[in-house]
Write a protein that holds these residues in place. Structure first.
Motif, PDB file in Angstrom:
ATOM      1  N   LEU A 215       0.837   9.556   4.911  1.00 51.54           N
ATOM      2  CA  LEU A 215       1.798  10.637   5.331  1.00 51.54           C
ATOM      3  C   LEU A 215       3.323  10.361   5.471  1.00 51.54           C
ATOM      4  CD1 LEU A 215      -0.551  12.253   7.979  1.00 51.54           C
ATOM      5  CD2 LEU A 215      -0.275  12.681   5.598  1.00 51.54           C
ATOM      6  N   ALA A 216       3.598   8.989   5.675  1.00 49.97           N
ATOM      7  CA  ALA A 216       5.167   8.652   5.447  1.00 49.97           C
ATOM      8  C   ALA A 216       5.918   8.825   4.304  1.00 49.97           C
ATOM      9  CB  ALA A 216       5.485   7.319   6.246  1.00 49.97           C
ATOM     10  N   GLY A 217       5.163   8.977   3.005  1.00 55.32           N
ATOM     11  CA  GLY A 217       5.523   9.404   1.976  1.00 55.32           C
ATOM     12  C   GLY A 217       5.339   8.456   0.786  1.00 55.32           C
ATOM     13  N   PRO A 218       5.810   8.744  -0.465  1.00 59.97           N
ATOM     14  CA  PRO A 218       5.696   8.058  -1.650  1.00 59.97           C
ATOM     15  C   PRO A 218       5.943   6.442  -1.543  1.00 59.97           C
ATOM     16  CG  PRO A 218       7.447   9.263  -2.299  1.00 59.97           C
ATOM     17  CD  PRO A 218       6.913   9.678  -0.758  1.00 59.97           C
ATOM     18  N   MET A 219       5.337   5.739  -2.196  1.00 63.09           N
ATOM     19  CA  MET A 219       5.763   4.363  -2.310  1.00 63.09           C
ATOM     20  C   MET A 219       5.079   3.627  -3.665  1.00 63.09           C
ATOM     21  SD  MET A 219       2.990   2.032  -0.076  1.00 63.09           S
ATOM     22  CE  MET A 219       2.511   3.358   1.213  1.00 63.09           C
ATOM     23  N   GLN A 220       5.775   2.744  -4.056  1.00 59.89           N
ATOM     24  CA  GLN A 220       5.490   1.887  -4.998  1.00 59.89           C
ATOM     25  C   GLN A 220       5.370   0.193  -4.627  1.00 59.89           C
ATOM     26  OE1 GLN A 220       6.679   2.745  -9.312  1.00 59.89           O
ATOM     27  NE2 GLN A 220       8.179   3.868  -8.328  1.00 59.89           N
ATOM     28  N   LEU A 221       4.317  -0.465  -5.067  1.00 56.87           N
ATOM     29  CA  LEU A 221       4.231  -1.893  -4.775  1.00 56.87           C
ATOM     30  C   LEU A 221       3.992  -2.769  -6.211  1.00 56.87           C
ATOM     31  CD1 LEU A 221       1.681  -1.517  -1.864  1.00 56.87           C
ATOM     32  CD2 LEU A 221       3.733  -2.377  -1.560  1.00 56.87           C
ATOM     33  N   LEU A 222       4.551  -3.763  -6.002  1.00 63.07           N
ATOM     34  CA  LEU A 222       4.640  -4.566  -7.500  1.00 63.07           C
ATOM     35  C   LEU A 222       4.491  -6.032  -7.090  1.00 63.07           C
ATOM     36  CD1 LEU A 222       7.394  -4.198 -10.158  1.00 63.07           C
ATOM     37  CD2 LEU A 222       7.112  -6.409  -9.001  1.00 63.07           C
ATOM     38  N   GLU A 223       3.831  -6.588  -8.087  1.00 63.06           N
ATOM     39  CA  GLU A 223       3.443  -8.189  -8.017  1.00 63.06           C
ATOM     40  C   GLU A 223       4.342  -8.716  -8.906  1.00 63.06           C
ATOM     41  OE1 GLU A 223       0.193 -11.589  -7.712  1.00 63.06           O
ATOM     42  OE2 GLU A 223      -0.479  -9.468  -8.107  1.00 63.06           O
ATOM     43  N   THR A 224       5.121  -9.773  -8.819  1.00 63.37           N
ATOM     44  CA  THR A 224       5.983 -10.446  -9.835  1.00 63.37           C
ATOM     45  C   THR A 224       5.069 -11.617 -10.593  1.00 63.37           C
ATOM     46  OG1 THR A 224       6.892 -12.123  -8.684  1.00 63.37           O
ATOM     47  CG2 THR A 224       7.923  -9.989  -8.405  1.00 63.37           C
ATOM     48  N   PRO A 225       5.608 -12.099 -11.607  1.00 64.65           N
ATOM     49  CA  PRO A 225       4.785 -13.011 -12.397  1.00 64.65           C
ATOM     50  C   PRO A 225       4.633 -14.118 -11.443  1.00 64.65           C
ATOM     51  CG  PRO A 225       6.213 -12.058 -13.717  1.00 64.65           C
ATOM     52  CD  PRO A 225       6.596 -11.573 -12.487  1.00 64.65           C
ATOM     53  N   ASP A 226       5.545 -14.528 -10.418  1.00 66.50           N
ATOM     54  CA  ASP A 226       5.290 -15.703  -9.683  1.00 66.50           C
ATOM     55  C   ASP A 226       4.802 -15.101  -8.546  1.00 66.50           C
ATOM     56  OD1 ASP A 226       7.569 -14.012  -8.534  1.00 66.50           O
ATOM     57  OD2 ASP A 226       8.821 -15.786  -8.453  1.00 66.50           O
ATOM     58  N   ASN A 227       3.856 -13.976  -8.353  1.00 66.11           N
ATOM     59  CA  ASN A 227       3.029 -13.729  -7.053  1.00 66.11           C
ATOM     60  C   ASN A 227       3.793 -13.314  -6.064  1.00 66.11           C
ATOM     61  OD1 ASN A 227       1.309 -16.283  -8.588  1.00 66.11           O
ATOM     62  ND2 ASN A 227       0.567 -14.197  -9.054  1.00 66.11           N
ATOM     63  N   ARG A 228       5.164 -12.807  -6.065  1.00 65.90           N
ATOM     64  CA  ARG A 228       5.656 -12.373  -5.018  1.00 65.90           C
ATOM     65  C   ARG A 228       5.375 -10.474  -5.245  1.00 65.90           C
ATOM     66  NH1 ARG A 228      10.955 -11.948  -4.978  1.00 65.90           N
ATOM     67  NH2 ARG A 228      11.197 -12.146  -7.156  1.00 65.90           N
ATOM     68  N   TRP A 229       5.472 -10.142  -3.738  1.00 63.52           N
ATOM     69  CA  TRP A 229       5.231  -8.731  -3.707  1.00 63.52           C
ATOM     70  C   TRP A 229       6.406  -8.055  -3.355  1.00 63.52           C
ATOM     71  CZ3 TRP A 229       1.185  -5.523  -5.006  1.00 63.52           C
ATOM     72  CH2 TRP A 229       0.056  -5.992  -5.115  1.00 63.52           C
ATOM     73  N   LEU A 230       6.863  -6.928  -4.218  1.00 64.90           N
ATOM     74  CA  LEU A 230       8.000  -6.073  -3.516  1.00 64.90           C
ATOM     75  C   LEU A 230       7.470  -4.754  -3.680  1.00 64.90           C
ATOM     76  CD1 LEU A 230      10.493  -7.789  -6.151  1.00 64.90           C
ATOM     77  CD2 LEU A 230      10.227  -8.124  -3.669  1.00 64.90           C
ATOM     78  N   ALA A 231       8.516  -4.056  -2.782  1.00 61.62           N
ATOM     79  CA  ALA A 231       8.046  -2.739  -2.528  1.00 61.62           C
ATOM     80  C   ALA A 231       9.391  -1.702  -2.924  1.00 61.62           C
ATOM     81  CB  ALA A 231       7.654  -2.237  -1.292  1.00 61.62           C
ATOM     82  N   TYR A 232       9.050  -0.430  -3.340  1.00 63.54           N
ATOM     83  CA  TYR A 232      10.026   0.557  -3.810  1.00 63.54           C
ATOM     84  C   TYR A 232       9.719   1.782  -3.131  1.00 63.54           C
ATOM     85  CZ  TYR A 232      13.367   3.470  -6.652  1.00 63.54           C
ATOM     86  OH  TYR A 232      13.995   4.242  -7.053  1.00 63.54           O
ATOM     87  N   CYS A 233      10.548   2.591  -2.248  1.00 60.33           N
ATOM     88  CA  CYS A 233      10.566   3.837  -1.783  1.00 60.33           C
ATOM     89  C   CYS A 233      11.834   4.597  -2.147  1.00 60.33           C
ATOM     90  CB  CYS A 233      10.368   3.724  -0.175  1.00 60.33           C
ATOM     91  SG  CYS A 233       9.289   2.754   0.322  1.00 60.33           S
ATOM     92  N   GLU A 234      11.602   5.903  -2.555  1.00 64.01           N
ATOM     93  CA  GLU A 234      12.577   6.591  -3.010  1.00 64.01           C
ATOM     94  C   GLU A 234      12.711   7.921  -2.189  1.00 64.01           C
ATOM     95  OE1 GLU A 234      12.917   6.772  -7.403  1.00 64.01           O
ATOM     96  OE2 GLU A 234      11.884   8.494  -7.150  1.00 64.01           O
ATOM     97  N   GLY A 235      14.144   8.416  -2.167  1.00 65.18           N
ATOM     98  CA  GLY A 235      14.326   9.738  -1.677  1.00 65.18           C
ATOM     99  C   GLY A 235      14.814  10.669  -2.686  1.00 65.18           C
ATOM    100  N   GLN A 236      15.553  11.830  -2.475  1.00 58.25           N
ATOM    101  CA  GLN A 236      16.158  12.653  -3.350  1.00 58.25           C
ATOM    102  C   GLN A 236      17.037  12.083  -4.256  1.00 58.25           C
ATOM    103  OE1 GLN A 236      16.796  16.513  -3.113  1.00 58.25           O
ATOM    104  NE2 GLN A 236      14.825  16.987  -2.000  1.00 58.25           N
ATOM    105  N   GLU A 237      18.122  11.353  -3.893  1.00 60.89           N
ATOM    106  CA  GLU A 237      19.066  10.747  -4.833  1.00 60.89           C
ATOM    107  C   GLU A 237      19.494   9.443  -4.286  1.00 60.89           C
ATOM    108  OE1 GLU A 237      20.732  12.243  -7.196  1.00 60.89           O
ATOM    109  OE2 GLU A 237      19.629  13.903  -6.758  1.00 60.89           O
ATOM    110  N   SER A 238      18.246   8.748  -3.979  1.00 61.34           N
ATOM    111  CA  SER A 238      18.643   7.207  -3.563  1.00 61.34           C
ATOM    112  C   SER A 238      17.050   6.500  -3.675  1.00 61.34           C
ATOM    113  CB  SER A 238      18.953   6.919  -2.115  1.00 61.34           C
ATOM    114  OG  SER A 238      18.194   7.441  -1.343  1.00 61.34           O
ATOM    115  N   GLY A 239      17.141   5.321  -3.840  1.00 64.98           N
ATOM    116  CA  GLY A 239      16.115   4.474  -3.865  1.00 64.98           C
ATOM    117  C   GLY A 239      16.276   2.970  -3.222  1.00 64.98           C
TER     118      GLY A 239
END
Length: 279
Positions: A215-239
């Motif tokens: 309910l807090a909003g959309p999200m993306q999660l990504l695992e890099t080739p060296d197995n690190r995890w990162l996330a990305y959250c986006e608003g109307q005109e920013s990320g």
């Protein structure tokens, strides 16, 4: 909403001169090596269309492409050096470019969306509806640049068969009928086809759901080739790129809970087929 999702008024496409210049260098070294695109593509483990897109300056070259091309073409650093300075991607909002570069090399990508169908799953008709209705209005050239960037990104789903893609989509995204009944029917057919790919899992979050971890909003999660995890959250005109391990861990926990709360992939396909019949 962003260039990833809709086109973003603030994310006006930038020029692609540096990408075109890099592409010309790759082409020159390939020709010097006496190789056609059809011969070069398997040597760098990419498809012929991808090689063509990079040489034409329409696609940002992934790091593994640069490294392999450097070795295959014996380019003595002429590709690695310029590649470090490439920073512009036509048709993508400035705040999304860094994530797009990571996305192109990810081991896995998890996406939850409650606002609109994610760019990787959009049809041309759906995407064009979003771009045409963007405010402030976009010019024809801007719309075409963003359409090209959107369709180019979608090749990831088929060109990276070893990357695991997971999508959790709210049911209401299909019920909204963005673009009309025909566009919606085409969209559902397209999503069903993608759901059949072995490396893609699509789940629908039911319209009525008493417990919901997203309910807090959309999200993306990504695992890099060296197995690190990162996330990305986006608003109307920013990320916002999220690198703090504690915050990423929290988002991973929420996404895992949502996977248990959404319909199974099989039930999700069944729901989409029923929607398609009613569209």
């Amino acid at each position: 909403m962003s260039n990833e999702g809709t086109g973003g008024g603030g994310g006006e496409p930038e020029g692609s001169d540096s990408l075109k210049a890099f592409g010309e260098v790759v082409k020159a070294f390939r020709r010097r090596a006496g190789m056609t695109q059809e011969q070069f593509a398997p040597a760098v483990r990419y498809s012929v269309p991808t090689v063509a897109s990079i040489e034409q300056g329409r696609r940002f070259p992934p790091a593994d492409f640069v490294n392999r091309a450097e070795e295959v073409l014996d380019a003595f650093g002429a590709l690695r050096g310029p590649a470090r300075h490439l920073s512009r991607r036509p048709g993508l909002a400035s705040w999304f470019r860094q994530w797009a570069r990571l996305e192109a090399e990810a081991v896995s990508l998890d996406t939850y969306e409650c606002r609109l169908i994610p760019g990787l799953l959009q049809t041309e008709g759906y995407a064009r509806t979003l771009f045409v209705n963007q405010l402030p209005p976009l010019g024809d050239d801007q719309i075409e640049a963003q359409m090209a960037a959107r369709l180019e990104r979608q090749r990831l789903l088929t060109e990276r068969p070893n990357t695991a893609y997971s999508f959790i989509l709210e049911e209401h995204l299909f019920l909204r009928r963005t673009g009309g009944a025909r566009v919606t029917a085409e969209l559902i057919d397209h999503v069903l086809r993608i759901a059949d790919l072995r490396n893609v899992e699509i789940q629908i979050m039911p319209l009525v759901q008493e417990a919901h971890a997203g309910l807090a909003g959309p999200m993306q999660l990504l695992e890099t080739p060296d197995n690190r995890w990162l996330a990305y959250c986006e608003g109307q005109e920013s990320g916002q790129m999220v690198t703090d391990p504690k915050v990423v861990s929290m988002l991973k926990m929420r996404y895992a809970r949502m996977r248990s709360q959404a319909l199974t992939p099989e039930d999700s396909r069944g729901l989409l087929r029923r929607m398609r019949g009613a569209a």
